[in-house]
Design a protein around this motif. Structure first.
Motif, PDB file in Angstrom:
ATOM      1  N   ILE A 172       0.831  -1.205   0.000  1.00  0.00           N
ATOM      2  CA  ILE A 172       0.000   0.000   0.000  1.00  0.00           C
ATOM      3  C   ILE A 172       0.865   1.255   0.000  1.00  0.00           C
ATOM      4  O   ILE A 172       0.612   2.202  -0.745  1.00  0.00           O
ATOM      5  CB  ILE A 172      -0.948  -0.014   1.221  1.00  0.00           C
ATOM      6  CG1 ILE A 172      -2.003  -1.110   1.033  1.00  0.00           C
ATOM      7  CG2 ILE A 172      -1.623   1.337   1.390  1.00  0.00           C
ATOM      8  CD1 ILE A 172      -2.870  -1.333   2.242  1.00  0.00           C
ATOM      9  N   GLU A 173       1.909   1.238   0.830  1.00  0.00           N
ATOM     10  CA  GLU A 173       2.746   2.434   0.947  1.00  0.00           C
ATOM     11  C   GLU A 173       3.773   2.516  -0.182  1.00  0.00           C
ATOM     12  O   GLU A 173       4.058   3.594  -0.693  1.00  0.00           O
ATOM     13  CB  GLU A 173       3.447   2.459   2.311  1.00  0.00           C
ATOM     14  CG  GLU A 173       2.478   2.575   3.479  1.00  0.00           C
ATOM     15  CD  GLU A 173       1.620   3.831   3.402  1.00  0.00           C
ATOM     16  OE1 GLU A 173       2.136   4.888   2.980  1.00  0.00           O
ATOM     17  OE2 GLU A 173       0.420   3.750   3.742  1.00  0.00           O
ATOM     18  N   GLY A 174       4.313   1.364  -0.562  1.00  0.00           N
ATOM     19  CA  GLY A 174       5.354   1.340  -1.595  1.00  0.00           C
ATOM     20  C   GLY A 174       4.846   1.847  -2.934  1.00  0.00           C
ATOM     21  O   GLY A 174       5.548   2.578  -3.644  1.00  0.00           O
ATOM     22  N   THR A 175       3.592   1.500  -3.257  1.00  0.00           N
ATOM     23  CA  THR A 175       3.054   1.922  -4.551  1.00  0.00           C
ATOM     24  C   THR A 175       2.899   3.436  -4.621  1.00  0.00           C
ATOM     25  O   THR A 175       2.854   4.009  -5.698  1.00  0.00           O
ATOM     26  CB  THR A 175       1.677   1.258  -4.799  1.00  0.00           C
ATOM     27  OG1 THR A 175       0.893   1.381  -3.630  1.00  0.00           O
ATOM     28  CG2 THR A 175       1.826  -0.214  -5.156  1.00  0.00           C
ATOM     29  N   ARG A 176       2.825   4.085  -3.448  1.00  0.00           N
ATOM     30  CA  ARG A 176       2.764   5.545  -3.404  1.00  0.00           C
ATOM     31  C   ARG A 176       3.975   6.143  -4.137  1.00  0.00           C
ATOM     32  O   ARG A 176       3.835   7.043  -4.963  1.00  0.00           O
ATOM     33  CB  ARG A 176       2.810   5.986  -1.940  1.00  0.00           C
ATOM     34  CG  ARG A 176       2.078   7.253  -1.614  1.00  0.00           C
ATOM     35  CD  ARG A 176       2.335   7.587  -0.154  1.00  0.00           C
ATOM     36  NE  ARG A 176       1.509   6.817   0.779  1.00  0.00           N
ATOM     37  CZ  ARG A 176       0.245   7.129   1.076  1.00  0.00           C
ATOM     38  NH1 ARG A 176      -0.333   8.149   0.506  1.00  0.00           N
ATOM     39  NH2 ARG A 176      -0.432   6.410   1.953  1.00  0.00           N
ATOM     40  N   PHE A 177       5.171   5.589  -3.823  1.00  0.00           N
ATOM     41  CA  PHE A 177       6.402   6.111  -4.420  1.00  0.00           C
ATOM     42  C   PHE A 177       6.532   5.662  -5.867  1.00  0.00           C
ATOM     43  O   PHE A 177       7.005   6.396  -6.724  1.00  0.00           O
ATOM     44  CB  PHE A 177       7.613   5.647  -3.611  1.00  0.00           C
ATOM     45  CG  PHE A 177       7.543   6.109  -2.184  1.00  0.00           C
ATOM     46  CD1 PHE A 177       7.806   7.424  -1.862  1.00  0.00           C
ATOM     47  CD2 PHE A 177       7.172   5.237  -1.167  1.00  0.00           C
ATOM     48  CE1 PHE A 177       7.712   7.870  -0.552  1.00  0.00           C
ATOM     49  CE2 PHE A 177       7.069   5.665   0.137  1.00  0.00           C
ATOM     50  CZ  PHE A 177       7.337   6.984   0.449  1.00  0.00           C
ATOM     51  N   ALA A 236       6.754   8.052  -9.310  1.00  0.00           N
ATOM     52  CA  ALA A 236       7.915   8.026 -10.197  1.00  0.00           C
ATOM     53  C   ALA A 236       7.540   7.867 -11.665  1.00  0.00           C
ATOM     54  O   ALA A 236       8.385   8.026 -12.541  1.00  0.00           O
ATOM     55  CB  ALA A 236       8.854   6.889  -9.780  1.00  0.00           C
ATOM     56  N   VAL A 237       6.263   7.548 -11.929  1.00  0.00           N
ATOM     57  CA  VAL A 237       5.846   7.386 -13.322  1.00  0.00           C
ATOM     58  C   VAL A 237       5.755   8.764 -13.979  1.00  0.00           C
ATOM     59  O   VAL A 237       5.031   9.630 -13.485  1.00  0.00           O
ATOM     60  CB  VAL A 237       4.477   6.669 -13.408  1.00  0.00           C
ATOM     61  CG1 VAL A 237       4.039   6.543 -14.868  1.00  0.00           C
ATOM     62  CG2 VAL A 237       4.560   5.305 -12.756  1.00  0.00           C
ATOM     63  N   PRO A 238       6.503   8.984 -15.078  1.00  0.00           N
ATOM     64  CA  PRO A 238       6.497  10.316 -15.696  1.00  0.00           C
ATOM     65  C   PRO A 238       5.289  10.512 -16.619  1.00  0.00           C
ATOM     66  O   PRO A 238       4.710   9.542 -17.106  1.00  0.00           O
ATOM     67  CB  PRO A 238       7.795  10.317 -16.508  1.00  0.00           C
ATOM     68  CG  PRO A 238       8.027   8.873 -16.841  1.00  0.00           C
ATOM     69  CD  PRO A 238       7.380   8.045 -15.775  1.00  0.00           C
ATOM     70  N   GLY A 239       4.929  11.765 -16.804  1.00  0.00           N
ATOM     71  CA  GLY A 239       3.955  12.136 -17.832  1.00  0.00           C
ATOM     72  C   GLY A 239       2.515  11.799 -17.521  1.00  0.00           C
ATOM     73  O   GLY A 239       1.714  11.634 -18.443  1.00  0.00           O
ATOM     74  N   VAL A 240       2.147  11.628 -16.244  1.00  0.00           N
ATOM     75  CA  VAL A 240       0.735  11.411 -15.917  1.00  0.00           C
ATOM     76  C   VAL A 240       0.298  12.427 -14.870  1.00  0.00           C
ATOM     77  O   VAL A 240       1.121  12.929 -14.098  1.00  0.00           O
ATOM     78  CB  VAL A 240       0.461   9.974 -15.386  1.00  0.00           C
ATOM     79  CG1 VAL A 240       0.630   8.957 -16.489  1.00  0.00           C
ATOM     80  CG2 VAL A 240       1.359   9.652 -14.210  1.00  0.00           C
ATOM     81  N   THR A 241      -0.992  12.724 -14.847  1.00  0.00           N
ATOM     82  CA  THR A 241      -1.515  13.694 -13.887  1.00  0.00           C
ATOM     83  C   THR A 241      -1.616  13.038 -12.511  1.00  0.00           C
ATOM     84  O   THR A 241      -1.625  11.804 -12.399  1.00  0.00           O
ATOM     85  CB  THR A 241      -2.922  14.152 -14.306  1.00  0.00           C
ATOM     86  OG1 THR A 241      -3.794  13.020 -14.210  1.00  0.00           O
ATOM     87  CG2 THR A 241      -2.927  14.686 -15.730  1.00  0.00           C
ATOM     88  N   LYS A 261      -2.108   9.171 -11.369  1.00  0.00           N
ATOM     89  CA  LYS A 261      -1.148   8.490 -10.498  1.00  0.00           C
ATOM     90  C   LYS A 261      -1.867   7.733  -9.380  1.00  0.00           C
ATOM     91  O   LYS A 261      -1.539   6.592  -9.069  1.00  0.00           O
ATOM     92  CB  LYS A 261      -0.166   9.504  -9.897  1.00  0.00           C
ATOM     93  CG  LYS A 261       0.955   9.840 -10.849  1.00  0.00           C
ATOM     94  CD  LYS A 261       1.920  10.832 -10.258  1.00  0.00           C
ATOM     95  CE  LYS A 261       2.988  11.133 -11.316  1.00  0.00           C
ATOM     96  NZ  LYS A 261       3.854  12.243 -10.949  1.00  0.00           N
ATOM     97  N   ALA A 262      -2.868   8.393  -8.798  1.00  0.00           N
ATOM     98  CA  ALA A 262      -3.624   7.749  -7.719  1.00  0.00           C
ATOM     99  C   ALA A 262      -4.329   6.496  -8.238  1.00  0.00           C
ATOM    100  O   ALA A 262      -4.334   5.447  -7.577  1.00  0.00           O
ATOM    101  CB  ALA A 262      -4.642   8.716  -7.137  1.00  0.00           C
ATOM    102  N   ALA A 263      -4.874   6.616  -9.465  1.00  0.00           N
ATOM    103  CA  ALA A 263      -5.568   5.465 -10.050  1.00  0.00           C
ATOM    104  C   ALA A 263      -4.581   4.348 -10.365  1.00  0.00           C
ATOM    105  O   ALA A 263      -4.850   3.164 -10.117  1.00  0.00           O
ATOM    106  CB  ALA A 263      -6.308   5.894 -11.310  1.00  0.00           C
ATOM    107  N   LEU A 264      -3.413   4.728 -10.871  1.00  0.00           N
ATOM    108  CA  LEU A 264      -2.369   3.744 -11.175  1.00  0.00           C
ATOM    109  C   LEU A 264      -1.988   2.959  -9.923  1.00  0.00           C
ATOM    110  O   LEU A 264      -1.798   1.747  -9.948  1.00  0.00           O
ATOM    111  CB  LEU A 264      -1.115   4.462 -11.699  1.00  0.00           C
ATOM    112  CG  LEU A 264      -0.972   4.603 -13.211  1.00  0.00           C
ATOM    113  CD1 LEU A 264       0.327   5.328 -13.535  1.00  0.00           C
ATOM    114  CD2 LEU A 264      -0.964   3.219 -13.865  1.00  0.00           C
ATOM    115  N   ALA A 272      -2.278  -0.956  -9.290  1.00  0.00           N
ATOM    116  CA  ALA A 272      -1.102  -1.789  -9.010  1.00  0.00           C
ATOM    117  C   ALA A 272      -1.339  -2.666  -7.781  1.00  0.00           C
ATOM    118  O   ALA A 272      -0.975  -3.846  -7.757  1.00  0.00           O
ATOM    119  CB  ALA A 272       0.122  -0.900  -8.808  1.00  0.00           C
ATOM    120  N   ILE A 273      -1.975  -2.073  -6.741  1.00  0.00           N
ATOM    121  CA  ILE A 273      -2.267  -2.849  -5.525  1.00  0.00           C
ATOM    122  C   ILE A 273      -3.194  -4.022  -5.881  1.00  0.00           C
ATOM    123  O   ILE A 273      -2.928  -5.180  -5.527  1.00  0.00           O
ATOM    124  CB  ILE A 273      -2.945  -1.960  -4.454  1.00  0.00           C
ATOM    125  CG1 ILE A 273      -1.957  -0.904  -3.957  1.00  0.00           C
ATOM    126  CG2 ILE A 273      -3.454  -2.806  -3.290  1.00  0.00           C
ATOM    127  CD1 ILE A 273      -2.581   0.122  -3.022  1.00  0.00           C
TER     128      ILE A 273
END
Lengths: 298, 258
Positions: free
Chosen positions: A248-253, A257-262, A266-269, A273-274
């Motif tokens: 849960i916490e790791g996916t935050r970082f 780090a994913v470039p070029g997204v709003t 990022k929150a949805a990504l 991922a979780i």
């Protein structure tokens, strides 16, 4: 960053304690318990009220939190004695919601939705916040170690054997000469005591509790942690809790780090991922990271 | 010692509109291997469920060793010395054979929470005694090599043997076996019959529900026939097999043209 990491490890400890408690009730005995956040809440409120309103010493408050939660667990076990599967899930879920609603509405006791603040913490104020976090890290993981040691012993004892038998086939356990209801009550009491202890410790770490902190999402997290770690395995419960917090916490970082997204993307990504990780884990390792194993050898 | 060990009187049980037992009387004499046979739906399995306490009868009494055990919980009935097996070998699949056997051990102090936490000497002593017993029973039933296997990995015949072995762990005075050789090959079936005959010779009483007539003929005396929830007749296998009422119950009545 350091402070953040320590705080996450403290939370991993709470999660591990809760997963251990759930493992006795659901993992070993097979009783679905979607009300575990209710027992967590009972422990939290009991200890918070006794220490802040009646000025009980903290260790006594923690013990009381565990005891009152255990008592609630025993009553719960008697109420749901004849329920299984989905029905048990609904009733336990309802129990947790009742606890949350009582905490929201019995303002004279719980201060309602405003919550209880200023709950004492060990040496809080006398040390820096970072030192306080480290002290609590020690306390919560000591509790995890003690719970793990005792519950592992119980799990591999004749008592644990009977609980597993009840999980697999109640009729066989009864014909084997075991009073099934009495074993269910003891499993619920033991598991609820650990859940209550986790709640009590959480209240004193956070210094503030409110009903919204005891919503069903936390229950789902713990069920996921135990499923990922290995249902029925005490080591799995702890590893699963650490795994879930890391995920849960790791996916935050990772998402950051994913470039070029709003930021919204990022929150949805992150949530995607979780979910994907959990689905893959359950698809390829349904028995969990550390599968249940018994130690009886001829 | 003669006399009866189990006396069932007027046992009745219905499931909704279906009358499974309609006043069953049944006496099992001490030291016998008694068979309970009858066509499908005669109520044999329901009788076992009621006698062993797994379901409660609507009326009637079950007396075991002179004591009224009607409506007792199954664990108390097992504790009193009446132990049953299950029709479909209901192992505890994820436990090993040894653990399945140990589960049926009685008076294990380690089944209390506190003792389990502490791992007391009393728990260890009792566990060792139960293991000793489990090894002896497994040796006797040809299960010694599979003690560490999960019950789910056993063959059908081995599961049947484990059922018997588990029941023996609880020191039964009366062992009731629900279809102990259903789906078992003839060689193993004969072997199971030999095991049961030995138990009888050692003084145990056995009550068996079984459809394999060769097995019943070779082992059981007397044979009690049930039909439609009631006892039909009792006698030796020869007497029962030649009785027209029994043939009728199994094969159906010849159509009468009026």
């Amino acid at each position: 960053m350091d402070a953040y990491l320590v705080a996450m490890l403290v939370f991993a400890g709470f999660y591990a304690l809760m997963a251990l408690g759930l493992n006795v009730i659901w993992g070993l005995t097979g009783m679905v318990n979607l009300g575990l956040v209710g027992f967590f809440g009972v422990g939290a409120y009991a200890s918070a009220l006794l220490t802040s309103k009646l000025a009980w010493p903290m260790p006594l408050g923690w013990a009381a939190g565990a005891t009152i939660a255990a008592l609630a667990g025993g009553i719960m076990a008697l109420i749901v004695a004849r329920l299984r599967g989905d029905y048990l899930a609904i009733v336990t879920l309802g129990f947790a919601e009742v606890i949350r609603l009582v905490a929201s509405n019995e303002v004279w006791l719980t201060n309602g939705t405003d919550g209880i603040s200023g709950i004492p913490g060990p040496w809080r104020g006398a040390v820096t916040p970072q030192q306080f976090n480290l002290i609590f890290l020690g306390i919560v993981w000591t509790a995890v170690a003690i719970a793990f040691y005792l519950l592992s012993r119980a799990s591999h004892s004749p008592f644990g054997r009977v609980l597993r038998a009840i999980r697999e086939d109640e009729d066989v356990a009864a014909v084997a000469g075991k009073p099934v209801l009495w074993f269910k009550v003891r499993a619920f009491v033991t598991g609820a005591a650990v859940l209550g202890m986790a709640g009590a410790l959480y209240a004193h770490y956070n210094a503030f509790i409110a009903p919204e902190g005891f919503a069903p999402l936390l229950t789902i997290y713990i069920v996921l942690a135990l499923t990922a770690g290995g249902v029925g395995s005490m080591r799995g419960a702890i590893i699963g809790a650490i795994f879930l917090i890391t995920l849960i916490e790791g996916t935050r970082f990772l998402a950051a780090a994913v470039p070029g997204v709003t930021p919204v993307q990022k929150a949805a990504l992150r949530e995607g991922a979780i979910a994907l990780t959990l689905i893959l884990l359950l698809r390829f390792r349904p028995q969990g990271l550390i599968p249940e194993r018994t130690r009886t050898k001829a | 010692m003669t006399g009866s060990i189990l006396e069932v009187r007027g046992l009745a049980r219905r499931f909704g509109g279906v009358v499974a037992l309609a006043g069953l009387d049944l006496t099992v004499r001490r030291g016998t291997v008694t068979a309970l046979i009858g066509p499908n739906g005669a109520g044999k399995s329901t009788a076992f469920q009621c006698i062993s306490g797994v379901i409660k009868p609507d009326s009637g009494t079950v007396r075991f060793e002179g004591q009224d055990i009607t409506g007792w919980r199954p664990d108390r009935i097992t504790g009193a010395g009446l132990v049953r097996s299950f029709q479909i070998a209901r192992g505890i699949p994820r436990l090993t054979v040894l653990e399945n056997l140990l589960l049926y051990g009685q008076a294990q102090p380690g089944e209390s929470v506190l003792t389990a936490f502490l791992g007391t000497a009393a728990q260890k002593r009792r566990e060792e005694a139960l293991r000793e017993k489990a090894r002896a029973i497994a040796g006797r039933l040809n299960l010694a090599r599979v003690l560490d296997n999960p019950a789910a990995a056993l063959s059908g015949g081995q599961k049947k043997l484990m059922e018997i072995g588990r029941a023996l762990m609880a020191d039964p005075k009366l062992l009731i076996l629900d279809e102990p050789v259903a789906g078992v090959n003839p060689t193993l079936s004969a072997e199971i019959a030999t095991h049961i005959a030995h138990l009888r010779d050692e003084g145990m009483t056995v009550l068996i529900v079984e459809h394999h007539m060769d097995f019943v003929a070779s082992l059981c005396d007397p044979v009690i026939v049930m039909a439609e929830g009631r006892p039909l007749m009792e006698g030796s296998f020869e007497q029962v097999a030649n009785d027209p009422r029994v043939q009728e119950a199994y094969m159906g009545r010849r159509a009468v043209h009026a």
